[in-house]
Scaffold this motif. Structure first.
Motif, PDB file in Angstrom:
ATOM      1  N   ASP A  28     -55.304  76.145 -70.942  1.00 48.36           N
ATOM      2  CA  ASP A  28     -54.655  76.643 -72.096  1.00 48.36           C
ATOM      3  C   ASP A  28     -52.990  76.035 -71.595  1.00 48.36           C
ATOM      4  N   LYS A  29     -52.814  75.985 -70.325  1.00 49.04           N
ATOM      5  CA  LYS A  29     -51.555  75.102 -70.029  1.00 49.04           C
ATOM      6  C   LYS A  29     -51.591  73.534 -69.914  1.00 49.04           C
ATOM      7  N   ALA A  30     -52.715  72.948 -69.884  1.00 49.18           N
ATOM      8  CA  ALA A  30     -52.987  71.800 -69.471  1.00 49.18           C
ATOM      9  C   ALA A  30     -52.540  70.599 -70.541  1.00 49.18           C
ATOM     10  N   PRO A  31     -52.254  69.564 -70.502  1.00 49.44           N
ATOM     11  CA  PRO A  31     -51.930  68.587 -71.587  1.00 49.44           C
ATOM     12  C   PRO A  31     -53.572  68.356 -72.192  1.00 49.44           C
ATOM     13  N   LYS A  32     -53.494  68.261 -73.635  1.00 51.14           N
ATOM     14  CA  LYS A  32     -54.630  68.320 -74.459  1.00 51.14           C
ATOM     15  C   LYS A  32     -55.599  67.129 -73.939  1.00 51.14           C
ATOM     16  N   ASP A  33     -54.877  66.116 -73.288  1.00 54.96           N
ATOM     17  CA  ASP A  33     -55.794  64.827 -73.151  1.00 54.96           C
ATOM     18  C   ASP A  33     -56.332  64.907 -71.704  1.00 54.96           C
ATOM     19  N   LEU A  34     -56.064  65.782 -71.128  1.00 55.53           N
ATOM     20  CA  LEU A  34     -56.596  66.124 -69.684  1.00 55.53           C
ATOM     21  C   LEU A  34     -58.187  67.021 -69.742  1.00 55.53           C
ATOM     22  N   GLU A  35     -59.185  66.584 -69.265  1.00 60.29           N
ATOM     23  CA  GLU A  35     -60.388  66.983 -69.344  1.00 60.29           C
ATOM     24  C   GLU A  35     -60.751  67.788 -68.172  1.00 60.29           C
ATOM     25  N   GLY A  90     -51.912  59.992 -63.261  1.00 62.94           N
ATOM     26  CA  GLY A  90     -52.957  59.029 -64.128  1.00 62.94           C
ATOM     27  C   GLY A  90     -54.162  59.459 -64.178  1.00 62.94           C
ATOM     28  N   ILE A  91     -54.589  60.620 -63.334  1.00 65.64           N
ATOM     29  CA  ILE A  91     -55.682  61.318 -63.671  1.00 65.64           C
ATOM     30  C   ILE A  91     -55.929  61.925 -65.005  1.00 65.64           C
ATOM     31  N   LYS A  92     -57.044  61.654 -65.625  1.00 65.19           N
ATOM     32  CA  LYS A  92     -57.369  62.390 -66.960  1.00 65.19           C
ATOM     33  C   LYS A  92     -58.673  63.301 -66.717  1.00 65.19           C
ATOM     34  N   ARG A  93     -59.263  63.384 -65.829  1.00 60.43           N
ATOM     35  CA  ARG A  93     -60.467  64.331 -65.595  1.00 60.43           C
ATOM     36  C   ARG A  93     -60.315  65.017 -64.064  1.00 60.43           C
ATOM     37  N   ILE A  94     -60.401  66.375 -64.242  1.00 56.51           N
ATOM     38  CA  ILE A  94     -60.370  67.081 -63.047  1.00 56.51           C
ATOM     39  C   ILE A  94     -61.767  67.897 -62.843  1.00 56.51           C
ATOM     40  N   VAL A  95     -62.341  67.872 -61.727  1.00 54.98           N
ATOM     41  CA  VAL A  95     -63.699  68.629 -61.518  1.00 54.98           C
ATOM     42  C   VAL A  95     -62.888  69.903 -60.472  1.00 54.98           C
ATOM     43  N   LEU A  96     -62.796  71.111 -61.343  1.00 56.25           N
ATOM     44  CA  LEU A  96     -61.895  72.122 -60.419  1.00 56.25           C
ATOM     45  C   LEU A  96     -63.025  72.518 -59.455  1.00 56.25           C
ATOM     46  N   ALA A  97     -62.205  73.314 -58.417  1.00 55.65           N
ATOM     47  CA  ALA A  97     -63.121  73.996 -57.345  1.00 55.65           C
ATOM     48  C   ALA A  97     -63.895  74.896 -57.647  1.00 55.65           C
ATOM     49  N   ARG A  98     -65.086  75.318 -57.179  1.00 55.49           N
ATOM     50  CA  ARG A  98     -65.910  76.040 -57.675  1.00 55.49           C
ATOM     51  C   ARG A  98     -65.435  77.519 -57.474  1.00 55.49           C
ATOM     52  N   GLU A  99     -64.443  77.814 -56.675  1.00 55.09           N
ATOM     53  CA  GLU A  99     -63.782  79.091 -56.246  1.00 55.09           C
ATOM     54  C   GLU A  99     -63.042  79.637 -57.408  1.00 55.09           C
ATOM     55  N   LEU A 100     -63.009  79.236 -58.619  1.00 57.33           N
ATOM     56  CA  LEU A 100     -62.290  79.660 -59.591  1.00 57.33           C
ATOM     57  C   LEU A 100     -63.010  80.795 -60.587  1.00 57.33           C
ATOM     58  N   SER A 101     -62.234  81.694 -61.209  1.00 61.37           N
ATOM     59  CA  SER A 101     -63.021  82.464 -62.286  1.00 61.37           C
ATOM     60  C   SER A 101     -62.797  81.825 -63.732  1.00 61.37           C
ATOM     61  N   LEU A 102     -63.654  82.242 -64.383  1.00 62.89           N
ATOM     62  CA  LEU A 102     -63.502  81.993 -65.831  1.00 62.89           C
ATOM     63  C   LEU A 102     -62.111  82.175 -66.523  1.00 62.89           C
ATOM     64  N   ASN A 103     -61.432  83.451 -65.914  1.00 59.90           N
ATOM     65  CA  ASN A 103     -60.013  83.639 -66.583  1.00 59.90           C
ATOM     66  C   ASN A 103     -58.957  82.541 -65.932  1.00 59.90           C
ATOM     67  N   GLU A 104     -59.279  82.190 -64.680  1.00 58.48           N
ATOM     68  CA  GLU A 104     -58.350  81.436 -63.956  1.00 58.48           C
ATOM     69  C   GLU A 104     -58.478  79.958 -64.711  1.00 58.48           C
ATOM     70  N   ILE A 105     -59.822  79.815 -65.114  1.00 61.22           N
ATOM     71  CA  ILE A 105     -60.157  78.357 -65.734  1.00 61.22           C
ATOM     72  C   ILE A 105     -59.382  78.154 -67.068  1.00 61.22           C
ATOM     73  N   LYS A 106     -59.422  79.307 -67.772  1.00 63.67           N
ATOM     74  CA  LYS A 106     -58.909  79.345 -68.817  1.00 63.67           C
ATOM     75  C   LYS A 106     -57.424  79.126 -69.102  1.00 63.67           C
TER      76      LYS A 106
END
Length: 413
Positions: free
Chosen positions: A154-161, A134-150
């Motif tokens: 790209d894979k995540a559901p569109k309603d996930l922020e 049921g989580i709809k927003r996730i604050v990612l770990a700081r240890e990710l690159s822009l490519n990993e975030i993208k």
């Protein structure tokens, strides 16, 4: 493309109002319990209510942090507290612990929950685990690159922020999960009371030679071996936007109102400039120069473009660079006389050169030719904290404009 949310820290009610006035779309704050910043003044329920009303009346949002890693006693009163937050119409809460998450879902199932960076989420499968709960927003770990975030977006559901930090202090430990403070001082970083031992200066002492201290060098530059530079991504706004990040988060709930206003203002200008004309967008160096007029360490891009190296540490000192002092807040302005009513924040002297800036305009410079106290008596210095003074302005100003002046030494330890 959807314009990302600009999310600012609010350590107290003044900082909340300052952040929103200077361009934040939302703020995050801590209450008197369950949050990770004991060093901030934090908010009573009455102050949260006032802050929410101030934000909502301007179309902005307020999120409350409940992101401690709790022991049993830390959970006492949580149900009542989240019910109160829900009744105050808070826009969301930020959590890191599955137990806290469960209590909130059971108690107030309609309260939006954001997952804190403390959960150290670095992959798509973990995101889907929390999304399916049921989580709809996730604050990612700081240890990710822009490519990993993208790739995640790209894979995540569109309603996930997806929310990421774009500016502020960096923790030496993985997503802030540090035990150094607890071990060395008894202050638990994961319960909101970090002593910041990563900023300390260390020496080596051999067991049988007490009192003989040897410097610990990462290299010839110095001995602050765990002291990270500050994150600053303002030069890479297009990269962040094109990645699809929903919320750009600024760190700093224990920083000053001046810091919050200055940083938020520059990021607001950069984001708006990009969306006004993406094809012809160019970075304006003034935005970064303005940020450097608040206290900061040297800057880094963190993990966004690859793993940090030795260049991302500050070995010589743990001090902030501080070239300007915040000296006054404009409370009122009389257009006919050109005289502003000002609340003093640091000493000002007749003859000082000052800069005045506001949320929607470039700063201007003037010399203090005359000042008057509340009784109308001319004064040559404003030495008292929060003293009310009056001063003629060379250009029109508005309430919430700020006054700063250059420091001679440029360094504040």
């Amino acid at each position: 493309m959807t314009k990302p949310e600009l999310l600012a820290p609010a350590g107290d009610l003044e900082k909340l109002k300052m952040a929103i006035t200077y361009g934040a779309d939302a703020v995050y704050l801590g209450g008197e319990s369950f949050g990770l910043r004991k060093g901030a003044k934090n908010f009573s329920l009455e102050e949260i209510d006032e802050g929410i009303k101030f934000a909502h009346s301007r179309g902005k949002k307020v999120y409350v942090t409940l992101n401690i890693i709790p022991h049993n006693e830390d959970l006492v009163g949580l149900e009542e507290y989240v019910e109160n937050l829900y009744n105050l119409q808070v826009d969301g809460v930020i959590v890191s612990d599955p137990g806290v998450f469960s209590v909130i879902r059971r108690t107030v199932p309609n309260l939006p929950i954001h997952l804190s960076t403390q959960t150290s989420i670095t992959n798509f499968e973990t995101i889907m685990f929390w999304y399916n709960l049921g989580i709809k927003r996730i604050v990612l770990a700081r240890e990710l690159s822009l490519n990993e975030i993208k790739e995640i977006i790209d894979k995540a559901p569109k309603d996930l922020e997806i929310e990421t930090f774009v500016h502020g202090s960096m923790c030496i430990s993985y997503s802030g999960r540090c035990l150094l403070s607890n071990y060395m001082t008894g202050r638990d970083a994961n319960r909101g009371d970090c002593a910041h031992p990563c900023r300390w200066k260390y020496y080596l002492m051999e067991e049988k030679r007490p009192g003989e201290y040897f410097p610990v060098y990462e290299d010839e530059k110095g001995t602050f071996i765990m002291n990270s530079k500050d994150l600053c991504m303002i030069e890479y706004i297009p990269n962040l936007i094109k990645t699809g990040i929903k919320s750009f988060k600024i760190e700093g709930r224990v920083k000053s109102s001046y810091y919050v206003a200055t940083v938020v203002r520059s990021y607001r200008m950069a984001i708006d400039a990009y969306f006004k004309d993406p094809e012809n967008y160019t970075f304006n160096q003034d935005w970064l120069d303005e940020i450097k007029k608040a206290s900061y360490r040297d800057f880094t891009t963190g993990f966004y473009f690859g793993k940090p190296t030795g260049d991302d540490q500050v070995y010589a000192s743990s001090s902030y660079i501080r070239g300007y002092d915040y000296v006054g807040l404009i409370l009122d302005y009389d257009e006919e006389s050109g005289i502003a009513t000002i609340e003093q924040r640091n000493r000002m002297f007749q003859g000082d050169t000052i800069e005045i800036f506001g949320p929607r305009r470039k700063h201007f410079t003037q010399i203090i030719e005359k000042m008057w106290d509340e009784e109308g008596k001319e004064i040559d210095v404003a030495p008292h904290p929060q003293q009310i003074i009056r001063m003629k302005m060379v250009e029109p100003v508005e309430p919430w404009y700020m006054i700063r002046k250059n420091r001679e030494d440029g360094i504040n330890g």
